[in-house]
Design a protein around this motif. Structure first.
Motif: not given
Length: 401
Positions: A335-360
């Motif tokens: 469930r958490g990963l689905a929310l993170v993926d939504e943010l990733d696809h939204g593009g508002e956090l492009d360049g924010y490394h902690l988004l990729s860290v959370a997903r990883a």
């Protein structure tokens, strides 16, 4: 010597800016003083009172500059006052005056925060740009325009009274918390923690509480910083590598700071009305973490519920990312990963490394190691702090093997 320079540069810039009314001139004088110290101190040794030495030198550099420009006679008189020979005893109040000057409503909010971080916090343009997730040249232009506007509008260097003070409080709190954040997790360099910035932000937070005792959010802000700072000694190991929250030695957390922060949270939530403000809510979340006896005992359901409220009160992509992590820990990694993926696809956090860290991290916990490795690699392309880089490289080796 570098630590002395960083500690004193902000103080000197504040004192000179207040008297000169010119950010650029003050910064130039301080830089001249630091260059002079680099020339003299290696031969003569660091003086007993380095701040006084630097202030005297900066003042002399300023006098030399102003004597070449007759139109600055009144400012020259200010610099030649004996009180400028050493740092003022009232310096903390001068810092607060400078923050409220930078947060004048004539300036755009982004410019208010950026200018204060540059002048008071001593942050570089690159560091400030990273905090705002904008390119460095864009941030540089904002700072230049803000300085020019203060000069042109003759904005006074003082703490405003009554309604004007309350009006600027929100921007001032943003500034203080960004200074703290840069100290808590430095954007650049080989140090993760810049304790001098954390200490400075906490001092300013205490001043705001004293200045505005009836404002719940200033108490929430101070509580938030105290609770985060309470873990300072456990966030890095002996080699300077990151120790995650779940692995930290909680017996070494600063209980005095935790107790003070928790008490302030209760006051802020009680006084803040419904719903409480964003700083009080973030402090409440930090208190849940700080008061859990073990990582396993953390009440993630309560944290997720608090993030639900925070997302309504203060909807930002970063809040949503933190909420997604809380949901993952309380309701399942998928469930958490689905929310993170939504943010990733939204593009508002492009360049924010902690988004990729959370997903990883979530993919790693789900044993989807190949995908986790891809996200760690993406984070490594974006991270700019050496301690964080080493941590991510270690994680990548773990999942890649």
């Amino acid at each position: 010597m570098a630590a002395v320079f960083h500690e004193e540069a902000g103080r000197l810039t504040v004192a000179l800016t207040k008297r000169l009314g010119d950010f650029d001139l003050a910064e130039e004088c301080v830089q001249d003083a630091l260059v002079s110290a680099l020339e003299h101190w290696p031969r003569e040794g660091i003086p007993d009172n380095p701040g006084a030495w630097l202030m005297t030198t900066a003042r002399r550099k300023g006098i030399d500059r102003l004597r070449r420009e007759k139109r600055y006679q009144e400012k020259l008189a200010e610099l030649e006052e004996p009180s400028m020979s050493t740092p003022s005893a009232a310096l903390p109040d001068e810092r607060l005056e400078l923050i409220f000057t930078c947060c004048h409503p004539a300036l755009a909010t982004e410019a208010q925060v950026a200018l204060t971080l540059r002048t008071l916090g001593g942050l570089s343009t690159e560091e400030i740009a990273r905090a705002f997730l904008v390119p460095a040249p864009t941030m540089a232009q904002r700072i230049v325009r803000a300085k020019a506007k203060i000069r042109a509008a003759r904005i006074p260097y003082q703490v405003p009274l009554d309604d004007a003070l309350t009006e600027r409080l929100e921007a001032v709190m943003v500034v203080v918390y960004l200074v703290f954040n840069e100290g808590y997790a430095a954007s650049f360099g080989d140090r993760l923690i810049r304790q001098e910035l954390c200490d400075q932000a906490i001092r300013l937070g205490r001043m705001l509480v004293e200045l505005l005792p009836a404002r719940a959010e200033s108490k929430g802000l101070l509580a938030l910083m105290l609770l985060h700072d309470s873990r300072r000694e456990t966030r890095l190991d002996g080699s300077g590598d990151i120790v995650l929250l779940e692995d930290q030695d909680r017996a070494r957390w600063d209980r005095t700071q935790i107790d003070e922060g928790a008490e302030l949270v209760e006051i802020a939530l009680r006084e803040g009305g419904r719903p409480p403000g964003p700083y009080a809510l973030q402090a409440a979340i930090a208190a849940v973490h700080a008061q859990a006896p073990t990582a396993a005992a953390t009440d993630w359901a309560q944290i997720a519920a608090l993030y639900d409220v925070l997302a309504r009160v203060h909807p930002t992509p970063v809040v949503e990312l933190n909420r997604a992590v809380a949901v993952a820990m309380s309701a399942g990694f998928e469930r958490g990963l689905a929310l993170v993926d939504e943010l990733d696809h939204g593009g508002e956090l492009d360049g924010y490394h902690l988004l990729s860290v959370a997903r990883a991290e979530l993919l790693r916990r789900l044993d989807r190691h190949a995908e986790a490795a891809e996200s760690y690699r993406r984070a490594l392309e974006l991270v700019s702090n050496d301690a964080e880089r080493r941590h991510l490289e270690r994680r990548l080796r773990e999942v890649a093997s």
